[in-house]
Design an enzyme around this catalytic site. Structure first.
Site, PDB file in Angstrom:
ATOM      1  N   PRO A 229      19.403  31.174  27.612  1.00 17.33           N
ATOM      2  CA  PRO A 229      18.457  30.985  28.687  1.00 17.33           C
ATOM      3  C   PRO A 229      18.446  32.193  29.477  1.00 17.33           C
ATOM      4  CG  PRO A 229      20.155  29.029  28.714  1.00 17.33           C
ATOM      5  CD  PRO A 229      20.555  30.001  27.752  1.00 17.33           C
ATOM      6  N   GLY A 230      17.299  32.637  29.945  1.00 19.41           N
ATOM      7  CA  GLY A 230      17.061  33.656  30.693  1.00 19.41           C
ATOM      8  C   GLY A 230      16.804  34.811  30.122  1.00 19.41           C
ATOM      9  N   LYS A 233      12.377  34.560  26.270  1.00 14.16           N
ATOM     10  CA  LYS A 233      11.594  34.110  25.393  1.00 14.16           C
ATOM     11  C   LYS A 233      10.278  33.657  25.593  1.00 14.16           C
ATOM     12  CE  LYS A 233      14.576  30.843  24.548  1.00 14.16           C
ATOM     13  NZ  LYS A 233      15.713  31.190  25.601  1.00 14.16           N
ATOM     14  N   HIS A 448      49.430  35.566  45.253  1.00 16.88           N
ATOM     15  CA  HIS A 448      48.926  35.243  43.916  1.00 16.88           C
ATOM     16  C   HIS A 448      48.040  36.383  43.467  1.00 16.88           C
ATOM     17  CE1 HIS A 448      47.461  31.936  41.411  1.00 16.88           C
ATOM     18  NE2 HIS A 448      46.597  32.641  41.375  1.00 16.88           N
ATOM     19  N   GLU A 449      47.121  36.732  44.418  1.00 13.82           N
ATOM     20  CA  GLU A 449      46.015  37.604  43.937  1.00 13.82           C
ATOM     21  C   GLU A 449      46.627  39.117  43.680  1.00 13.82           C
ATOM     22  OE1 GLU A 449      43.243  36.602  43.143  1.00 13.82           O
ATOM     23  OE2 GLU A 449      43.563  34.563  44.131  1.00 13.82           O
ATOM     24  N   HIS A 452      47.875  38.998  39.883  1.00 13.08           N
ATOM     25  CA  HIS A 452      46.949  39.308  39.238  1.00 13.08           C
ATOM     26  C   HIS A 452      46.727  40.708  38.886  1.00 13.08           C
ATOM     27  CE1 HIS A 452      46.053  35.120  38.164  1.00 13.08           C
ATOM     28  NE2 HIS A 452      45.684  34.877  39.409  1.00 13.08           N
TER      29      HIS A 452
END
Length: 671
Positions: A229-230, A233, A448-449, A452
Site C-alpha cells: 500500500p502507498g 499503483k 531500560h533505554e 538498549h
C-alpha cells in the site's frame, strides 16, 4: 517569495450544498401554497339560522346586526328583486335547524324597495363587487395548480429519480476521468522507473497501434499492478491514461458487488460496453481482490454472486466476444488470493510489481512532493531520503506534509530541516506525549533505554546505529531507543540478527542488574526477539536443524489462518524448534548481560544523562562508551507554543490507553 504573494487557484469542491436559488424556490412554493389554502379555503363556521327577509329588516332596525358582516347578493337567475343575505348578529339571538343558538343567519327572498332602502340606510350591509371571469377562474384554478405543482416537485420527481436508480442497479459505476482536469503524466510519478518502463508499452500501443499489429504482436489485454500500500499503483495507472490521452474509466472492485443477485455481472458487462464505445480506452479496477478472489473457497462453498461477477469478468476479458482497444489495469496488494484463471495469459498477461522505493527513488519522490512545500534553503532532500529507508511514496508525502504543518504551528514561513526531522520521528516512532511520571518510573525507563543503547553502541558496526534515545513517552511506550539504518536493508545476515536479539534483551538485563527487579516494559522486546529467532529457525535455516523450512502451512486465507493451519512436521520436531528458539534467545541474553556488566559505568552515565536531558542523540551514546563522557552539547528540542501544547495534551489524553507499559525499543522490523 512571501506566502501572501503566492496565489493558489481555487478548486471546485465536491459535495457542495444545494443551489440557493433552488432551495429558495422550494420555500416560496411552500409559502404560496399555504397562503392560497388560507385565502381560498372556505371558512369552517357553525350552522347558520334560516330567517326571512322581514326578520333581517327587524334586526337591522333594532341595531342587532354586527357591522360589516352582512352582504346582499342579488340573484340574476331569479330576478333583481330576489336577494341572498348572509350576516352575523352581535348576540346569539337566533336558533338554527339543530336548535342551537347562533349569531350567523341566512335569508333569501324578494326585497321590496322600502326594505332595500332601509337596509342600505342602516349601512350594515354592502354589496360585493361583481366577480369577473378571470377572478372566478383564478379562485378555482390557482389553488389546485399550486398544490399539484408542489406535489409533483416533492413526490413525482423524487419517485422518477428513484425509479431510474432502481433500473440502474445493473449499470456500471465506473467514473470517466476528464482529460484536461487534474491530468497526471509520468513526470508526476517517481520512484518506480522499472514499472513505468513496463507500462510505457501500453502508452505506445494506444498512440500507434499499427506499430505493434503489423509485426503480428498483441498488446497485453490486462496489466496487474502488485505492490505494498502507498507505492503508487493508482497514480501510475492515471499517468498511463494521461500520457496516452485516452478515456480513463476508474472503478473499485467493491463497486461490482451489491445486495441484489446478478448486479455484479451486469455491471461488468455494462462497463465493457462503455469501454467499447470509447475505444481505445483504459479501464482501471482498484482493489480487484474484492471481486477476483478464488472460486469455491470459503465455509459452505463460495459466494455465488461473487463468482458470477468473476465469471463475467473472465468472459469479457478473453471470451467469444473479444474487445479491441480496451485495456484493463488492475491494482491489488493481495495477489495470493486472486483466482488462477484471472492471471493466465490472455487476461492479465503481465504483472507489474511496484516495489518500495530505494534511495534514489525516495529522493525523486521527495522532489516531486517538495514542489508544493515552501522549503528553506538548508533542507537537503538527499539526507532525508537516506534517513527514511522502507518508507513508501505515500508515507514520504505524508512526511513532508507533517513537516509543513509542524512548521506552521511554530509560526515559521518556511520548512526547516529540524521540522522535517521532528516530523520523521513523529511518523516513524510516534509523537511525544508528556506524561506525569515519578522518579522511580523515570529511573526505570532511563536504565531500560540505556541498556538498549549501550549494547547497540558496543556491538553495532554501522548496520543499525542508534539514532536517538529518549525517556519521553512516544506511542504506547514510556521511552524509546530509535534506530535508523544508514542504507537500504535488502538481506538479513545471521550476525546482524543476533545483534538485534541481544539489543532487544538489553533493556530487561539493565533493569535486573541495577534495580534487582524486572517490569513489563520489555513486553515488546520479548515479542520482537522471539519472532526473529523463530524466523531464523523455521524460515531462514540459521540453526542446527539445517536448511529445512518449517514455517510453511497450507492455510486458507478465506477461513482464517488458525482454522486450517496444518503442521508439516512432527511433535518431536516441534519440540526441537522450540528448543532452538530458546537457545538462540538465551545465548544472546547472556551475551548482552556480559556487555552490560563490563560497561556498567557507561550504563550509569547514559541513564544519568537521560534523566537530566530526557533525550540523547546517537553520538552522545557513542561518546560516553568511547570516552566516558559527552563531548558535544545536547541541543534542546524545539517545542510548540504553550497554548498549542496544552491543546495537544488535552487531545492526546482523551485518546491514550488506560495503561502503557514502560520502556521498549522502537526499531523497524525488517524480518
Amino acid at each position: 517569495m512571501p506566502d501572501s504573494d503566492i496565489k493558489k487557484p481555487r478548486r471546485s469542491l465536491k459535495n457542495l450544498p444545494p443551489d440557493r436559488p433552488k432551495v429558495l424556490f422550494i420555500w416560496l412554493a411552500i409559502v404560496a401554497v399555504a397562503a392560497a389554502l388560507l385565502v381560498w379555503s372556505p371558512r369552517i363556521t357553525e350552522t347558520p339560522a334560516i330567517v326571512s327577509i322581514q326578520e333581517v329588516v327587524e334586526l337591522a332596525e333594532n341595531g342587532q346586526i354586527k357591522d360589516g358582516t352582512g352582504i346582499i347578493r342579488p340573484d340574476a337567475a331569479n330576478g333583481r328583486d330576489y336577494v341572498l343575505i348572509t350576516g352575523e348578529t352581535k348576540e346569539a339571538v337566533l336558533k338554527n335547524e339543530r336548535g342551537a343558538k347562533t349569531t350567523f343567519f341566512h335569508a333569501a327572498g324578494r326585497l321590496i324597495d322600502a326594505n332595500m332602502a332601509l337596509l342600505q340606510k342602516s349601512k350594515k350591509f354592502a354589496e360585493p363587487p361583481a366577480n369577473t371571469l378571470f377572478s372566478s377562474i383564478a379562485q378555482q384554478v390557482v389553488p389546485f395548480l399550486l398544490i399539484i405543482g408542489l406535489l409533483y416537485f416533492l413526490f413525482v420527481r423524487q419517485l422518477r429519480q428513484a425509479g431510474r436508480g432502481a433500473l440502474s442497479f445493473g449499470k456500471s459505476r465506473a467514473k470517466l476521468l476528464t482529460r484536461d482536469r487534474d491530468k497526471i503524466t509520468f513526470a508526476d510519478v517517481a520512484g518506480c522507473d522499472e514499472a513505468k518502463e513496463e507500462v510505457s508499452e501500453v502508452v505506445e500501443f494506444l498512440k500507434d497501434p499499427k506499430k505493434f499489429t503489423k509485426m503480428g504482436g498483441k498488446i497485453p489485454r490486462g496489466i496487474l499492478m502488485v505492490g505494498a500500500p502507498g507505492t503508487g499503483k493508482t497514480l501510475l495507472a492515471k499517468a498511463v491514461a494521461g500520457e496516452a490521452d485516452v478515456p480513463f474509466f476508474s472503478i473499485s472492485g467493491s463497486d461490482f458487488v451489491e445486495m441484489f443477485v446478478g448486479v455484479g455481472a451486469s455491471r461488468v458487462r455494462d462497463m465493457f460496453e462503455q469501454g467499447r464505445k470509447s475505444a481505445p480506452c483504459l479501464i482501471f479496477i482498484d482493489e480487484i481482490d474484492a471481486v477476483g478472489r478464488q472460486r469455491g473457497a470459503g465455509v459452505g462453498g463460495g459466494n455465488d454472486e461473487r463468482e458470477q461477477t468473476l465469471n463475467s469478468l473472465l468472459v469479457e476479458m478473453d471470451g467469444f466476444d473479444t474487445t479491441e482497444g480496451v485495456i484493463i489495469i488492475a491494482a491489488t496488494n493481495r495477489p495470493d488470493v486472486l483466482d488462477s484463471a484471472l492471471l493466465r495469459p490472455g487476461r492479465f498477461d503481465r504483472q507489474v510489481y511496484v516495489d518500495l522505493p530505494d534511495l534514489v527513488g525516495r529522493e525523486q519522490i521527495l522532489r516531486v512532493h517538495a514542489k508544493k512545500i515552501n522549503l528553506a534553503d538548508g533542507v537537503d532532500l538527499s539526507v532525508i531520503a537516506r534517513g527514511t529507508p522502507g518508507l513508501s511514496g505515500a508515507e514520504l508525502a505524508n512526511l513532508l506534509n507533517e513537516s509543513a504543518l509542524l512548521a506552521a504551528r511554530r509560526n515559521k514561513k518556511k520548512v526547516e530541516m529540524i521540522d522535517v526531522d521532528d516530523a520523521r520521528e513523529k511518523v516513524q516512532f510516534g509523537r511525544e506525549r508528556r506524561r506525569l511520571m515519578d522518579d522511580d518510573e523515570k529511573k526505570l525507563t532511563a536504565y531500560h533505554e540505556a541498556g538498549h543503547a549501550l549494547v547497540t553502541g558496543v556491538l553495532d558496526d554501522g548496520y543499525l546505529p542508534v539514532h536517538k534515545v529518549t525517556i519521553i513517552p512516544r506511542g504506547r511506550s514510556l521511552g524509546s531507543t530509535m534506530y535508523i539504518p544508514k542504507k537500504d536493508v535488502l538481506t538479513q545476515e545471521k550476525k546482524k540478527l543476533e545483534i538485534r536479539i541481544a539489543t532487544g534483551c538489553a533493556g530487561r538485563i539493565a533493569e535486573e542488574i541495577v534495580l534487582n527487579d524486572i517490569s513489563n516494559g520489555a513486553s515488546g522486546d520479548i515479542v520482537m526477539v522471539t519472532k526473529i529467532a523463530r524466523h531464523m529457525v523455521c524460515d531462514w535455516g540459521m540453526s542446527s536443524l539445517g536448511m529445512v523450512a518449517y514455517g510453511e502451512s497450507s492455510d486458507t486465507v478465506f477461513l482464517g489462518r488458525e482454522i486450517t493451519r496444518n503442521q508439516a512436521y512432527s511433535e518431536e520436531t516441534a519440540r526441537k524448534i522450540d528448543a532452538e528458539v530458546y537457545r538462540i534467545v538465551d545465548e544472546q541474553y547472556k551475551r548482552a548481560k556480559e556487555i552490560v556488566l563490563q560497561h556498567r559505568d557507561a550504563l550509569d552515565k547514559i541513564a544519568a544523562a537521560l534523566l537530566e536531558h530526557e533525550t540523547l542523540e546517537g553520538r552522545h551514546v557513542l561518546e560516553i562508551i568511547q570516552h566516558g563522557e559527552m563531548r558535544s552539547p545536547v541541543v534542546a528540542p524545539t517545542l510548540a507554543k504553550p497554548a498549542d501544547k496544552a491543546a495537544d495534551r488535552k487531545a492526546e489524553k482523551s485518546a491514550e490507553p488506560d495503561h502503557v507499559p514502560p520502556g521498549g525499543a522502537a526499531a523497524p522490523n525488517p524480518a
